[in-house]
Design an enzyme around this catalytic site. Sequence first.
Site, short mmCIF file in Angstrom:
data_model
loop_
_atom_site.label_atom_id
_atom_site.label_comp_id
_atom_site.label_asym_id
_atom_site.label_seq_id
_atom_site.Cartn_x
_atom_site.Cartn_y
_atom_site.Cartn_z
N SER A 43 0.87 -1.19 0.00
CA SER A 43 0.00 0.00 0.00
C SER A 43 0.90 1.23 0.00
O SER A 43 1.01 1.96 0.98
CB SER A 43 -0.91 -0.01 1.22
OG SER A 43 -0.18 -0.02 2.42
N HIS A 156 -3.54 -5.99 2.64
CA HIS A 156 -2.64 -7.04 3.16
C HIS A 156 -3.34 -8.37 3.39
O HIS A 156 -2.73 -9.32 3.85
CB HIS A 156 -1.99 -6.58 4.48
CG HIS A 156 -1.02 -5.45 4.29
ND1 HIS A 156 -0.46 -4.77 5.34
CD2 HIS A 156 -0.52 -4.89 3.17
CE1 HIS A 156 0.35 -3.83 4.87
NE2 HIS A 156 0.32 -3.87 3.56
N GLU A 165 -4.67 -2.32 9.33
CA GLU A 165 -3.95 -2.91 10.47
C GLU A 165 -4.62 -2.60 11.80
O GLU A 165 -4.99 -1.46 12.06
CB GLU A 165 -2.52 -2.37 10.51
CG GLU A 165 -1.75 -2.66 9.24
CD GLU A 165 -0.38 -1.98 9.20
OE1 GLU A 165 0.12 -1.56 10.26
OE2 GLU A 165 0.16 -1.88 8.09
N GLU A 206 1.81 -9.39 7.15
CA GLU A 206 2.63 -8.94 8.28
C GLU A 206 2.49 -9.86 9.49
O GLU A 206 2.85 -9.50 10.61
CB GLU A 206 2.28 -7.49 8.62
CG GLU A 206 2.63 -6.56 7.46
CD GLU A 206 2.48 -5.09 7.77
OE1 GLU A 206 1.95 -4.74 8.84
OE2 GLU A 206 2.89 -4.28 6.92
N ASP A 243 -3.91 1.26 11.68
CA ASP A 243 -3.41 1.89 10.46
C ASP A 243 -4.51 1.67 9.42
O ASP A 243 -4.70 0.56 8.94
CB ASP A 243 -2.09 1.26 9.99
CG ASP A 243 -1.62 1.87 8.66
OD1 ASP A 243 -2.25 2.84 8.20
OD2 ASP A 243 -0.62 1.38 8.10
N GLU A 287 -2.96 5.67 12.20
CA GLU A 287 -2.08 6.00 11.08
C GLU A 287 -2.91 6.14 9.80
O GLU A 287 -3.88 5.38 9.61
CB GLU A 287 -1.07 4.86 10.94
CG GLU A 287 -0.04 5.02 9.85
CD GLU A 287 0.88 3.80 9.82
OE1 GLU A 287 1.14 3.21 10.90
OE2 GLU A 287 1.32 3.41 8.73
N ASP A 314 1.81 8.25 7.12
CA ASP A 314 2.71 7.29 6.45
C ASP A 314 2.72 7.64 4.96
O ASP A 314 3.63 8.32 4.49
CB ASP A 314 2.18 5.87 6.71
CG ASP A 314 2.85 4.80 5.86
OD1 ASP A 314 3.87 5.08 5.24
OD2 ASP A 314 2.34 3.65 5.82
N LYS A 339 10.02 4.99 6.98
CA LYS A 339 10.38 3.81 6.20
C LYS A 339 11.55 4.20 5.30
O LYS A 339 11.40 5.06 4.42
CB LYS A 339 9.20 3.38 5.33
CG LYS A 339 8.01 2.85 6.12
CD LYS A 339 6.79 2.73 5.22
CE LYS A 339 5.68 1.90 5.85
NZ LYS A 339 4.41 2.04 5.09
N HIS A 367 8.76 -1.36 9.31
CA HIS A 367 9.02 -2.35 8.25
C HIS A 367 8.13 -2.05 7.05
O HIS A 367 7.36 -1.09 7.06
CB HIS A 367 8.71 -3.75 8.78
CG HIS A 367 7.24 -3.95 9.12
ND1 HIS A 367 6.66 -5.17 9.33
CD2 HIS A 367 6.22 -3.03 9.28
CE1 HIS A 367 5.38 -5.02 9.59
NE2 HIS A 367 5.08 -3.75 9.58
N LYS A 390 7.32 -0.48 14.38
CA LYS A 390 6.25 -1.26 13.77
C LYS A 390 6.90 -2.34 12.96
O LYS A 390 7.54 -2.05 11.95
CB LYS A 390 5.47 -0.35 12.82
CG LYS A 390 4.03 -0.14 13.16
CD LYS A 390 3.35 0.67 12.07
CE LYS A 390 2.74 -0.20 11.00
NZ LYS A 390 1.91 0.56 10.05
P1 PGA Z 1 3.11 -1.36 3.08
O1 PGA Z 1 2.20 -1.25 4.37
O2 PGA Z 1 4.46 -1.78 3.48
O3 PGA Z 1 2.37 -2.37 2.25
O4 PGA Z 1 3.10 0.01 2.43
C1 PGA Z 1 2.66 -0.87 5.62
C2 PGA Z 1 1.96 0.36 6.12
O5 PGA Z 1 1.05 0.90 5.46
O6 PGA Z 1 2.32 0.84 7.19
ZN ZN Z 2 0.77 2.59 6.95
#
Ligand code: PGA
Ligand code: ZN
Length: 421
Positions: A43, A156, A165, A206, A243, A287, A314, A339, A367, A390
């Site tokens: 995503s 996911h 999430e 995840e 999230d 998030e 994010d 990230k 991650h 995370k």
């Molecule tokens: P992604 O999801 O690694 O698939 O982007 C993780 C997140 O949205 O925090």
């Molecule tokens: Zn996110």
Amino acid sequence: MKDRIISIEAMEILDSRGNPTIRTRVSLENGVCGTASVPSGASTGENEALELRDGDKSRYGGKGVLKAVENVNREIAPELLGMTPDRQAEIDRMMLKLDGTSAKSNLGANAILSVSMATAATAAKSHNVPLYAYLGGVSGFRLPVPMMNIINGGEHADNSVDLQEFMVIPSGAPSFREALRYGAETFHALKKILQSKGYATSVGDEGGFAPNLKSNEEACEVIIEAIQAAGYEPGKDIFLALDAAASSFCNQGSYVFQKSGSGTKNSTEMLGFYGSMVEKYPIVSIEDPMDEHDWDGFSAITKKLGDKIQIVGDDLFVTNTDFVRKGISKKAANAVLIKLNQIGTVSETLATIQLCQKSGWNYIISHRSGETEDTFMADFAVAMAGGQIKTGSASRSERIAKYNRLLEIEAELGESAIFGS
Ligand code: PGA
Ligand code: ZN
């Protein structure tokens, strides 16, 4: 000088989804070498640095990374040979210059980041210090609270949960080791509860469960039940976090709860939805509650809930100082998800974290949903001392590898380890 770089070699490996990604090894004249592997999101935010893929449909459905590998071996390596690996900023700057684009679309952010991270890993080894100490200096002793994603939805998981999430945050624990235990025990209790209700207990990308729950609320309910069944108190020992990854279900400004079939909401209705979730459950962090273009929606939710809970950007910020600066001026959040591969170098990630620190914002080292066994981010989280990480649920080895590395660091630090934010 025996600590000069004599070779930089990349190769194509697989990530936790079985998709190709890149691993790079930096070797020094003195025999020291360090490697790093790059993760990959599903995503992804629109403004993330470019992940270079071959597009050759005859290999891995076009997802091969042989061009990125070649870019490391043929373009980047010759420029950096002879340098010492502790010149991180200079090495990163040289790669940015060589690429010449803001999205790193020539060489690929995956190619550049693999070299950037492997450079840091090699420098730490060369100085004979652990990576967290090399990157964090004297401030590298704070173990993060894990935000453990135990129910997966959205992009996911193939289920009927819209939000991506549902996490547990065992911040009432006295140490990282105990927090991990609280989280893992809750995960196991949740499995039993889901089984007793006739739900599937297969896991998503995840490592969280991906049951076909009827609603987003039901996801919070079963987690609360699991926390209690594991012997903990929700809102005291263990808190909840979401999230939403709302960009993934936003269509032309409307939020479409298609997976659960519960209709469409506008930004104001989303605000009401989150407000009631926070009232009903001990949620301390949300998030990406809104789409990455909905800056006003972000500002509105921060105004409404930002005094009480953490609002994390994010996809909105993509670890980029330009977007974080805009967010600070618009009061669009109060925390940033970090990230490394959203921006593509260690140095630029450090700059984003420094901006958060200067502005009194929280930051969470994260991650991606496609990971490898690389544990760089665990050391990075301790070094950056933000107090939050995370890195998934209590299953799947690519997630557990990070937790196990944190356990190792905590044991190594002994009495000097500090836990949490
Ligand atoms: P992604 O999801 O690694 O698939 O982007 C993780 C997140 O949205 O925090
Ligand atoms: Zn996110």
